[in-house]
Design an enzyme around this catalytic site. Structure first.
Site, PDB file in Angstrom:
ATOM      1  N   GLY A   1       3.698  -2.437  -1.073  1.00  0.00           N
ATOM      2  CA  GLY A   1       3.697  -2.327   0.925  1.00  0.00           C
ATOM      3  C   GLY A   1       3.974  -3.260   1.474  1.00  0.00           C
ATOM      4  O   GLY A   1       3.794  -3.182   3.129  1.00  0.00           O
TER       5      GLY A   1
ATOM      6  N   GLY B   1       8.732  -0.298  -2.572  1.00  0.00           N
ATOM      7  CA  GLY B   1       9.058   1.237  -2.449  1.00  0.00           C
ATOM      8  C   GLY B   1       9.895   1.220  -1.362  1.00  0.00           C
ATOM      9  O   GLY B   1      10.906   1.396  -1.839  1.00  0.00           O
ATOM     10  N   ARG B   2       9.190   1.221  -0.380  1.00  0.00           N
ATOM     11  CA  ARG B   2       9.611   1.527   1.114  1.00  0.00           C
ATOM     12  C   ARG B   2      10.548   0.061   1.332  1.00  0.00           C
ATOM     13  O   ARG B   2      11.665   0.274   1.422  1.00  0.00           O
ATOM     14  CB  ARG B   2       8.570   0.802   2.122  1.00  0.00           C
ATOM     15  CG  ARG B   2       8.958   1.263   3.231  1.00  0.00           C
ATOM     16  CD  ARG B   2       8.058   0.265   4.273  1.00  0.00           C
ATOM     17  NE  ARG B   2       7.022   0.596   4.039  1.00  0.00           N
ATOM     18  CZ  ARG B   2       5.875   1.773   4.052  1.00  0.00           C
ATOM     19  NH1 ARG B   2       6.526   2.996   6.205  1.00  0.00           N
ATOM     20  NH2 ARG B   2       4.339   1.979   4.234  1.00  0.00           N
TER      21      ARG B   2
ATOM     22  N   ARG C   1       6.439  10.895   9.471  1.00  0.00           N
ATOM     23  CA  ARG C   1       5.292   9.686   9.890  1.00  0.00           C
ATOM     24  C   ARG C   1       5.449   9.260  11.789  1.00  0.00           C
ATOM     25  O   ARG C   1       4.165   8.163  12.168  1.00  0.00           O
ATOM     26  CB  ARG C   1       6.015   8.541   9.621  1.00  0.00           C
ATOM     27  CG  ARG C   1       6.761   8.881   7.700  1.00  0.00           C
ATOM     28  CD  ARG C   1       7.779   7.233   7.462  1.00  0.00           C
ATOM     29  NE  ARG C   1       6.633   6.128   7.723  1.00  0.00           N
ATOM     30  CZ  ARG C   1       6.388   5.059   8.107  1.00  0.00           C
ATOM     31  NH1 ARG C   1       7.534   5.331   9.023  1.00  0.00           N
ATOM     32  NH2 ARG C   1       5.375   4.093   8.226  1.00  0.00           N
TER      33      ARG C   1
ATOM     34  N   TYR D   1       1.401   8.930  11.790  1.00  0.00           N
ATOM     35  CA  TYR D   1       1.566   7.489  12.077  1.00  0.00           C
ATOM     36  C   TYR D   1       1.358   6.417  12.936  1.00  0.00           C
ATOM     37  O   TYR D   1       1.520   4.892  13.246  1.00  0.00           O
ATOM     38  CB  TYR D   1       2.250   6.265  10.560  1.00  0.00           C
ATOM     39  CG  TYR D   1       1.625   7.207   9.052  1.00  0.00           C
ATOM     40  CD1 TYR D   1       0.297   7.133   8.803  1.00  0.00           C
ATOM     41  CD2 TYR D   1       2.687   7.051   8.312  1.00  0.00           C
ATOM     42  CE1 TYR D   1       0.248   7.981   7.293  1.00  0.00           C
ATOM     43  CE2 TYR D   1       2.684   7.343   6.853  1.00  0.00           C
ATOM     44  CZ  TYR D   1       1.549   7.929   6.506  1.00  0.00           C
ATOM     45  OH  TYR D   1       0.905   8.000   5.111  1.00  0.00           O
TER      46      TYR D   1
ATOM     47  N   CYS E   1       6.900  24.354  16.713  1.00  0.00           N
ATOM     48  CA  CYS E   1       6.766  24.662  17.854  1.00  0.00           C
ATOM     49  C   CYS E   1       5.040  23.654  17.747  1.00  0.00           C
ATOM     50  O   CYS E   1       4.051  24.352  17.550  1.00  0.00           O
ATOM     51  CB  CYS E   1       6.609  25.930  17.514  1.00  0.00           C
ATOM     52  SG  CYS E   1       5.394  27.107  19.166  1.00  0.00           S
ATOM     53  N   GLU E   2       5.349  22.535  18.350  1.00  0.00           N
ATOM     54  CA  GLU E   2       4.210  21.282  18.253  1.00  0.00           C
ATOM     55  C   GLU E   2       4.805  20.291  19.513  1.00  0.00           C
ATOM     56  O   GLU E   2       5.583  19.772  19.106  1.00  0.00           O
ATOM     57  CB  GLU E   2       4.524  20.895  17.154  1.00  0.00           C
ATOM     58  CG  GLU E   2       2.824  19.948  16.486  1.00  0.00           C
ATOM     59  CD  GLU E   2       1.489  21.198  16.447  1.00  0.00           C
ATOM     60  OE1 GLU E   2       0.822  20.833  16.839  1.00  0.00           O
ATOM     61  OE2 GLU E   2       2.060  22.949  16.102  1.00  0.00           O
TER      62      GLU E   2
END
Length: 463
Positions: free
Chosen positions: A278, A322-323, A360, A364, A391-392
């Site tokens: 994290g 990871g990130r 993301r 988020y 289309c959003e």
């Protein structure tokens, strides 16, 4: 009017996030090394290069959108984590951030272990040659098939997450005639200062067994009662995109408290503690992540101090970045399509990708940087919102940023720090084709995950 609806007046969405810098950067052509991977630069023509190759050449050969990964940067970050923790600890790369066979090979070569959380990730790891004993399996609802595959592969440990899983895994291990090493995932009641959906150590969520309610202690009892399970230690994870170690200190103190309880009740000192991952990265110039060496020193000291206070031998420490390894190593390369100024508000810059390759921002409220990379510009900065072609209305890639006012269709722009969770969480919304992942190093580019084709989509649709 429905209570869930709201009017979308002329200034709807015109509020920048709290704390967002309102002033444009002093130089729109500059590339902040905190945000971009280490081999990114501009050549004498003003075109951005990575690994010695310019982005115009990459776009011409491989098309856009594309995830462009700096292999040298990935390897250097992996080594930095390995070296920071040394031989007395284990570094598990969290495969959920991004996983491919090439990534697994790089990890193996650089001496890192691998954390997987599905049968698919395990299959990729094994296919690329990662030894089973260097793999850990996570997950809150592992299927019997996934557990069987993991035990058969001889994974180094399985992080158990429920009473049912303890019994299920014990039966599977017994049937295979092995004693399976496990860690117990606990929730320590520490909530990292992060988004609700990526904070994972508070009580009201799906992961782990509560320390405060006694469920973690009961999980220890149940695990020790199974001869086919070998309890190696305790696992904790407090959230994502964390920039300090204060939360880890509280978590470690509470985990050590459980280790003391295990020693006093069962006469066993558990030899491992995993504090999860994290750790944050710089998505914008405002972010200030700590180095692996700083993190390693802080976490090791926290565990040593807490164990000394409890008269425990310090267990072997594991972490799961990871990130922090893969996130900064890649950028997403887009071609600009429609440019739509909204007087008095901002300019909408539409690109040939969007939420299908980076969910993301919508999921988020993640913030990103963006730069014009196919040339330099001395034009005035303009406030932009980089959006996709889906289309959003929530199809936003970069919510608020500055680009040169002379931006035109056909220009290439790039969003850095997209190595983590973008390709992993990519979708086929609107039947978009998932972009390729390119590995670039020493003047050579190769495809490590190819672009999807319409034939791929139709092959799955059996009609």
């Amino acid at each position: 009017m429905s209570r869930s609806a709201h009017p979308a007046g002329p200034r709807h969405g015109d509020v920048l996030p709290e704390g967002h810098y309102l002033a444009p950067p002093s130089d729109l052509n500059a590339l902040d090394p905190k945000v971009w991977s280490r081999t990114v630069d501009r050549n004498t023509d003003g075109v951005v290069t990575v690994g010695g190759l310019d982005v115009k050449a990459l776009a011409a050969e491989f098309g856009t959108p594309a995830y462009v990964m700096d292999e040298a940067d990935f390897r250097a970050r992996a080594r930095a984590w390995r070296d920071a923790f040394g031989d007395g600890a284990d570094v598990y790369y969290a495969g959920k951030a991004f996983l491919s066979k090439a990534i697994v090979r790089w990890l193996h070569e650089e001496g890192l272990n691998l954390d997987v959380c599905s049968a698919g990730e395990l299959a990729v790891a094994l296919a690329a040659g990662m030894p089973g004993e260097r793999i850990a399996l996570h997950g809150n609802n592992k299927s019997p098939d996934e557990l069987e595959q993991a035990v058969k592969a001889g994974v180094g440990h399985i992080v158990v997450d429920s009473y049912q899983e303890i019994d299920r895994l014990a039966a599977i291990a017994a049937a295979q005639g092995v004693r399976q090493p496990v860690l117990i995932r606990v929730t320590v009641g520490v909530e990292a200062h992060t988004h609700e959906f990526i904070a994972t150590a508070h009580e009201d969520q799906k992961f782990g067994l509560s320390l405060s309610g006694g469920r973690a202690a009961e999980a220890v009892r149940r695990t020790l009662a199974h001869p086919s399970l070998e309890l190696r230690g305790i696992h904790s994870h407090i959230g994502s995109q964390i920039f300090d170690t204060a939360g880890f200190e509280v978590a470690a103190r509470r985990v050590v408290g459980l280790l003391v309880q295990v020693r006093d009740e069962h006469g066993v000192e558990l030899p491992e503690i995993d504090l999860g991952g994290g750790l944050g990265i710089a998505y914008t110039s405002e972010d200030d992540p700590r180095t692996p060496a700083e993190i390693a020193a802080a976490l090791a000291e926290i565990v040593r101090r807490e164990c000394a206070a409890a008269s425990l031998n310090a267990p072997r420490l594991s972490v799961e970045p990871g990130r922090a390894i893969v996130g900064p190593t890649a950028f997403t390369l887009y071609e600009v399509g429609t440019i739509k100024p909204l007087d008095g508000l901002r300019t909408y810059v539409s690109v040939d990708g969007g939420m299908s390759d980076n969910i993301r921002t919508a999921l988020y409220d993640a913030e990103y940087s963006v730069a014009l990379v196919s040339r330099t510009s001395e034009a005035e900065p303009m406030l932009v919102r980089v959006v996709g072609k889906h289309c959003e209305s929530g199809d936003i890639v970069v919510r608020d940023a500055f680009l040169p006012a002379d931006l035109t269709p056909g220009d290439l722009i790039a969003v850095p720090a997209t190595g983590a969770y973008c390709r992993s969480m990519a979708s086929n919304y609107n039947h978009a084709l998932k972009p390729p992942v390119l590995a670039v190093q020493d003047g050579t580019a190769r495809v490590i995950v190819r672009r999807e084709t319409e034939e791929d989509l139709l092959r799955l649709d059996i009609g």
